[in-house]
Scaffold this motif. Sequence first.
Motif, PDB file in Angstrom:
ATOM      1  N   ALA A 141       0.845  -1.200   0.000  1.00 27.18           N
ATOM      2  CA  ALA A 141       0.000   0.000   0.000  1.00 27.18           C
ATOM      3  C   ALA A 141       0.879   1.248   0.000  1.00 27.18           C
ATOM      4  N   VAL A 142       1.951   1.215   0.795  1.00 22.42           N
ATOM      5  CA  VAL A 142       2.909   2.326   0.812  1.00 22.42           C
ATOM      6  C   VAL A 142       3.614   2.427  -0.531  1.00 22.42           C
ATOM      7  N   ALA A 143       4.008   1.272  -1.074  1.00 26.64           N
ATOM      8  CA  ALA A 143       4.676   1.261  -2.378  1.00 26.64           C
ATOM      9  C   ALA A 143       3.772   1.823  -3.463  1.00 26.64           C
ATOM     10  N   ALA A 144       2.473   1.501  -3.382  1.00 21.66           N
ATOM     11  CA  ALA A 144       1.515   2.003  -4.372  1.00 21.66           C
ATOM     12  C   ALA A 144       1.412   3.516  -4.321  1.00 21.66           C
ATOM     13  N   ALA A 145       1.342   4.063  -3.109  1.00 23.14           N
ATOM     14  CA  ALA A 145       1.209   5.515  -2.952  1.00 23.14           C
ATOM     15  C   ALA A 145       2.430   6.246  -3.493  1.00 23.14           C
ATOM     16  N   THR A 146       3.625   5.742  -3.180  1.00 23.89           N
ATOM     17  CA  THR A 146       4.843   6.396  -3.642  1.00 23.89           C
ATOM     18  C   THR A 146       5.055   6.200  -5.141  1.00 23.89           C
ATOM     19  N   ALA A 147       4.693   5.037  -5.655  1.00 22.74           N
ATOM     20  CA  ALA A 147       4.825   4.792  -7.096  1.00 22.74           C
ATOM     21  C   ALA A 147       3.874   5.690  -7.879  1.00 22.74           C
ATOM     22  N   TYR A 148       2.667   5.852  -7.368  1.00 18.71           N
ATOM     23  CA  TYR A 148       1.671   6.701  -8.039  1.00 18.71           C
ATOM     24  C   TYR A 148       2.141   8.152  -8.058  1.00 18.71           C
ATOM     25  N   TYR A 149       2.611   8.618  -6.902  1.00 21.03           N
ATOM     26  CA  TYR A 149       3.106   9.996  -6.835  1.00 21.03           C
ATOM     27  C   TYR A 149       4.347  10.168  -7.711  1.00 21.03           C
ATOM     28  N   GLY A 150       5.229   9.167  -7.694  1.00 18.35           N
ATOM     29  CA  GLY A 150       6.419   9.230  -8.526  1.00 18.35           C
ATOM     30  C   GLY A 150       6.078   9.285 -10.002  1.00 18.35           C
ATOM     31  N   SER A 151       5.027   8.587 -10.386  1.00 12.57           N
ATOM     32  CA  SER A 151       4.575   8.619 -11.780  1.00 12.57           C
ATOM     33  C   SER A 151       4.136  10.026 -12.173  1.00 12.57           C
ATOM     34  N   VAL A 152       3.404  10.670 -11.272  1.00 11.52           N
ATOM     35  CA  VAL A 152       2.932  12.031 -11.533  1.00 11.52           C
ATOM     36  C   VAL A 152       4.106  13.005 -11.627  1.00 11.52           C
ATOM     37  N   THR A 153       5.073  12.878 -10.716  1.00 14.32           N
ATOM     38  CA  THR A 153       6.221  13.792 -10.739  1.00 14.32           C
ATOM     39  C   THR A 153       7.046  13.631 -12.005  1.00 14.32           C
ATOM     40  N   THR A 154       7.151  12.398 -12.503  1.00 10.36           N
ATOM     41  CA  THR A 154       7.899  12.153 -13.740  1.00 10.36           C
ATOM     42  C   THR A 154       7.249  12.868 -14.918  1.00 10.36           C
ATOM     43  N   CYS A 155       5.928  12.814 -14.983  1.00 12.63           N
ATOM     44  CA  CYS A 155       5.209  13.478 -16.077  1.00 12.63           C
ATOM     45  C   CYS A 155       5.343  14.997 -15.982  1.00 12.63           C
ATOM     46  N   TYR A 156       5.244  15.527 -14.763  1.00 14.56           N
ATOM     47  CA  TYR A 156       5.399  16.971 -14.583  1.00 14.56           C
ATOM     48  C   TYR A 156       6.818  17.412 -14.943  1.00 14.56           C
ATOM     49  N   ALA A 157       7.809  16.591 -14.587  1.00 11.28           N
ATOM     50  CA  ALA A 157       9.200  16.938 -14.881  1.00 11.28           C
ATOM     51  C   ALA A 157       9.448  17.057 -16.378  1.00 11.28           C
ATOM     52  N   SER A 158       8.691  16.288 -17.157  1.00  9.15           N
ATOM     53  CA  SER A 158       8.875  16.315 -18.611  1.00  9.15           C
ATOM     54  C   SER A 158       8.460  17.638 -19.231  1.00  9.15           C
ATOM     55  N   VAL A 159       7.659  18.426 -18.489  1.00  2.00           N
ATOM     56  CA  VAL A 159       7.248  19.738 -19.002  1.00  2.00           C
ATOM     57  C   VAL A 159       7.861  20.863 -18.164  1.00  2.00           C
ATOM     58  N   GLY A 160       8.930  20.511 -17.436  1.00  2.21           N
ATOM     59  CA  GLY A 160       9.689  21.518 -16.713  1.00  2.21           C
ATOM     60  C   GLY A 160       9.162  21.910 -15.362  1.00  2.21           C
ATOM     61  N   LYS A 161       8.219  21.159 -14.816  1.00  2.70           N
ATOM     62  CA  LYS A 161       7.673  21.472 -13.492  1.00  2.70           C
ATOM     63  C   LYS A 161       8.140  20.414 -12.494  1.00  2.70           C
ATOM     64  N   GLN A 162       8.855  20.846 -11.490  1.00  4.45           N
ATOM     65  CA  GLN A 162       9.423  19.927 -10.513  1.00  4.45           C
ATOM     66  C   GLN A 162       8.560  19.862  -9.257  1.00  4.45           C
ATOM     67  N   LEU A 163       7.986  18.718  -9.001  1.00  7.53           N
ATOM     68  CA  LEU A 163       7.249  18.494  -7.761  1.00  7.53           C
ATOM     69  C   LEU A 163       8.203  17.949  -6.699  1.00  7.53           C
ATOM     70  N   PRO A 164       7.959  18.223  -5.434  1.00  3.70           N
ATOM     71  CA  PRO A 164       8.874  17.750  -4.376  1.00  3.70           C
ATOM     72  C   PRO A 164       8.896  16.229  -4.262  1.00  3.70           C
ATOM     73  N   VAL A 165      10.080  15.659  -4.258  1.00  6.25           N
ATOM     74  CA  VAL A 165      10.242  14.210  -4.093  1.00  6.25           C
ATOM     75  C   VAL A 165      11.177  13.880  -2.936  1.00  6.25           C
ATOM     76  N   GLY A 166      11.748  14.904  -2.317  1.00  7.94           N
ATOM     77  CA  GLY A 166      12.623  14.677  -1.155  1.00  7.94           C
ATOM     78  C   GLY A 166      14.052  14.384  -1.567  1.00  7.94           C
TER      79      GLY A 166
END
Length: 202
Positions: free
Chosen positions: A173-198
């Motif tokens: 469940a923890v892995a799912a939450a972090t993987a989902y958020y990581g997926s979103v951050t990767t997509c945002y990074a592709s358009v130059g927007k950096q979300l916090p990942v620590g």
Amino acid sequence: MENAENKEVVVKGLIPIGNVGGGLGFGYASLCVAFAANAFGFCFADGFAIAIGVVLLGFFVIYLVGGLYFLKQGNTLVGSIYIAFSVAFGLYGGAVNIAGTICAALGIPCDFTIAAFANLLGGAYLLLLLPAMKGFSKVDFICFLFSGIGVFSFGLAGLGFAPFSMVGGASLAVAAATAYYGSVTTCYASVGKQLPVGKPFF
């Protein structure tokens, strides 16, 4: 999902190659949710094995392709992890769940322990590789850490240590939450927007 080591090469006149990690992260998150939901009793036990077996066989192909993508990018660590999970999850998990369901209907014995051993090896593989991930963001590191614990725990549960099923479900469940958020951050990074990942833990 993990994009710290990927380098994008832009060739004039050609469409640049995108990072497939975002899509793979979403797929992995959905898979973790399914396993966690089943561990917590939210799925129909009688039909779960055949349903997840078909899904896992599909992930064998997806993860194999994803692993080859990362290897082609020169990312041996992440590429090897995806290929290892295409075997442990996709091939062993998918084939054994489908075969076990069919064999049960036909009255033929089927040994599920080979999938349990594959989970043990897959989980241990991730945990052993954690020191190599010291430069990873907190989001990615936490995802790989709890993925390793979860998969290893389901391996133990498959060998008859039933309480570890709940440990595996909570971990994924923890892995799912972090993987989902990581997926979103990767997509945002592709358009130059950096979300916090620590920042990396160490």
